[in-house]
Design an enzyme around this catalytic site. Sequence first.
Site, PDB file in Angstrom:
ATOM      1  N   HIS A 103       0.858  -1.190   0.000  1.00  0.00           N
ATOM      2  CA  HIS A 103       0.000   0.000   0.000  1.00  0.00           C
ATOM      3  C   HIS A 103       0.891   1.236   0.000  1.00  0.00           C
ATOM      4  O   HIS A 103       1.581   1.523   0.974  1.00  0.00           O
ATOM      5  CB  HIS A 103      -0.904   0.011   1.229  1.00  0.00           C
ATOM      6  CG  HIS A 103      -1.720   1.270   1.345  1.00  0.00           C
ATOM      7  ND1 HIS A 103      -2.674   1.614   0.411  1.00  0.00           N
ATOM      8  CD2 HIS A 103      -1.709   2.267   2.267  1.00  0.00           C
ATOM      9  CE1 HIS A 103      -3.225   2.778   0.762  1.00  0.00           C
ATOM     10  NE2 HIS A 103      -2.653   3.185   1.884  1.00  0.00           N
ATOM     11  N   GLY A 146       3.081   5.304   4.165  1.00  0.00           N
ATOM     12  CA  GLY A 146       2.414   6.091   5.200  1.00  0.00           C
ATOM     13  C   GLY A 146       0.962   5.682   5.319  1.00  0.00           C
ATOM     14  O   GLY A 146       0.393   5.094   4.395  1.00  0.00           O
ATOM     15  N   SER A 165      -3.125   5.786   5.529  1.00  0.00           N
ATOM     16  CA  SER A 165      -4.104   6.334   4.596  1.00  0.00           C
ATOM     17  C   SER A 165      -4.479   7.760   4.988  1.00  0.00           C
ATOM     18  O   SER A 165      -4.724   8.059   6.153  1.00  0.00           O
ATOM     19  CB  SER A 165      -5.353   5.446   4.589  1.00  0.00           C
ATOM     20  OG  SER A 165      -6.299   5.922   3.670  1.00  0.00           O
ATOM     21  N   ILE A 179      -2.548  10.503   4.663  1.00  0.00           N
ATOM     22  CA  ILE A 179      -1.457  11.373   5.095  1.00  0.00           C
ATOM     23  C   ILE A 179      -0.939  12.262   3.971  1.00  0.00           C
ATOM     24  O   ILE A 179      -0.229  13.242   4.208  1.00  0.00           O
ATOM     25  CB  ILE A 179      -0.306  10.539   5.695  1.00  0.00           C
ATOM     26  CG1 ILE A 179       0.577  11.424   6.589  1.00  0.00           C
ATOM     27  CG2 ILE A 179       0.529   9.885   4.604  1.00  0.00           C
ATOM     28  CD1 ILE A 179       1.517  10.657   7.464  1.00  0.00           C
ATOM     29  N   LYS A 223       0.092  10.906   0.494  1.00  0.00           N
ATOM     30  CA  LYS A 223       0.997  10.263  -0.472  1.00  0.00           C
ATOM     31  C   LYS A 223       0.605  10.609  -1.904  1.00  0.00           C
ATOM     32  O   LYS A 223       1.461  10.971  -2.726  1.00  0.00           O
ATOM     33  CB  LYS A 223       0.986   8.739  -0.272  1.00  0.00           C
ATOM     34  CG  LYS A 223       1.403   8.275   1.110  1.00  0.00           C
ATOM     35  CD  LYS A 223       1.462   6.760   1.202  1.00  0.00           C
ATOM     36  CE  LYS A 223       0.102   6.112   1.031  1.00  0.00           C
ATOM     37  NZ  LYS A 223      -0.849   6.467   2.108  1.00  0.00           N
ATOM     38  N   ASP A 275      -1.664   3.910  -4.771  1.00  0.00           N
ATOM     39  CA  ASP A 275      -2.485   3.143  -3.829  1.00  0.00           C
ATOM     40  C   ASP A 275      -2.020   1.698  -3.690  1.00  0.00           C
ATOM     41  O   ASP A 275      -1.700   1.237  -2.599  1.00  0.00           O
ATOM     42  CB  ASP A 275      -3.957   3.193  -4.211  1.00  0.00           C
ATOM     43  CG  ASP A 275      -4.848   2.668  -3.088  1.00  0.00           C
ATOM     44  OD1 ASP A 275      -4.585   3.010  -1.923  1.00  0.00           O
ATOM     45  OD2 ASP A 275      -5.781   1.909  -3.381  1.00  0.00           O
ATOM     46  N   ARG A 300      18.465  14.638  12.142  1.00  0.00           N
ATOM     47  CA  ARG A 300      18.768  15.976  11.631  1.00  0.00           C
ATOM     48  C   ARG A 300      20.062  16.013  10.821  1.00  0.00           C
ATOM     49  O   ARG A 300      20.345  17.010  10.150  1.00  0.00           O
ATOM     50  CB  ARG A 300      18.863  16.967  12.795  1.00  0.00           C
ATOM     51  CG  ARG A 300      17.561  17.066  13.587  1.00  0.00           C
ATOM     52  CD  ARG A 300      17.658  18.067  14.719  1.00  0.00           C
ATOM     53  NE  ARG A 300      17.867  19.417  14.217  1.00  0.00           N
ATOM     54  CZ  ARG A 300      17.983  20.490  15.017  1.00  0.00           C
ATOM     55  NH1 ARG A 300      17.919  20.339  16.334  1.00  0.00           N
ATOM     56  NH2 ARG A 300      18.169  21.676  14.488  1.00  0.00           N
TER      57      ARG A 300
END
Length: 324
Positions: free
Chosen positions: A142, A157, A159, A161, A163, A181, A247
Amino acid sequence: MAGLSIQELLAEKEAGLDLELLAGERGLDKCIQVPRIQKPGLAFAGYTTNLHPDRIQVLGSTELSYLDQLDPRIAERHLRRLCELDISCFIITKGQQPPRLLIDCAEQYAIPLLRSRHQSSRFISLITQFLEERLLPSTTVHGVLVDILGVGVLLLGKSGIGKSECALDLVLKGHKLVADDVVKVRMKLPAVLFGEGNDLLHYHMEIRGLGIINIRHLFGVAATRERKKIDLAIELVEWQEGAAYDRLGLEELRYEILGLEIPLMKVPVRPGRNITTIIEVAARNQLLKEMGYHSAREFQDRLEKRMAETAWLHAHSIIGDNLE
């Protein structure tokens, strides 16, 4: 290991096998799970001990001429004994015409009888390469797969979010959509992962509030790609206050698919962050890493060298003060 039906083999066009069905249509649902083939020459002589019925049986000029010169009763007895082993399929090469007995047995025992115009050696090479790739493990993921400057980036990620929105923005910047998807991932030799779109969803993308759109129709054929090697996985995660995020870029995460690992980055998402630009830069940075240049490690080496020089100068300064 994945399976391949004779029907799928017959329908395959990209591999250049050039197959046609002559008989045994009722057996097209038989499944091939072994990438090796066999030439059943000795089986026509009645010796079937080392025959592997789950393999594709290739019949060239030698096999057909030997079968043709046998006494009809012996030929029929040996051929029926062979067919009773539930052969996956016969494939005749060089575009030759099979004997009537072979066609009748193929129909009676529901064994697909196919024909190719290629010479035996050429056909064996083509089908072996095709089966080795096609029968390797596969799975679905996915996510969204995009081609960014030649780098296959798999966006992951939960669903909703963002993408698909990121992928759409990347297409607007001139990059290519491979799958949205549902990404079909297939292993290829020696150890490479390739992704492609679902047959039903190919070139389509779901944008919440907008619906289903066809990327190829909207942006042209250059905005899409059939399949792509997966080089990098980027997981979009929700920003959490107080959470520690990498970072410097020294954290080496990996994402495993089908037993193979690819580099993984986790990118926190929150309002104000240009996620599309971050993903594009991550793809550029991955290109540099593949060329042997790791900017984060180079910065760390320079920092450690500077700290060592400073410590050395400080130590000598203290020694000089004590001598005075």
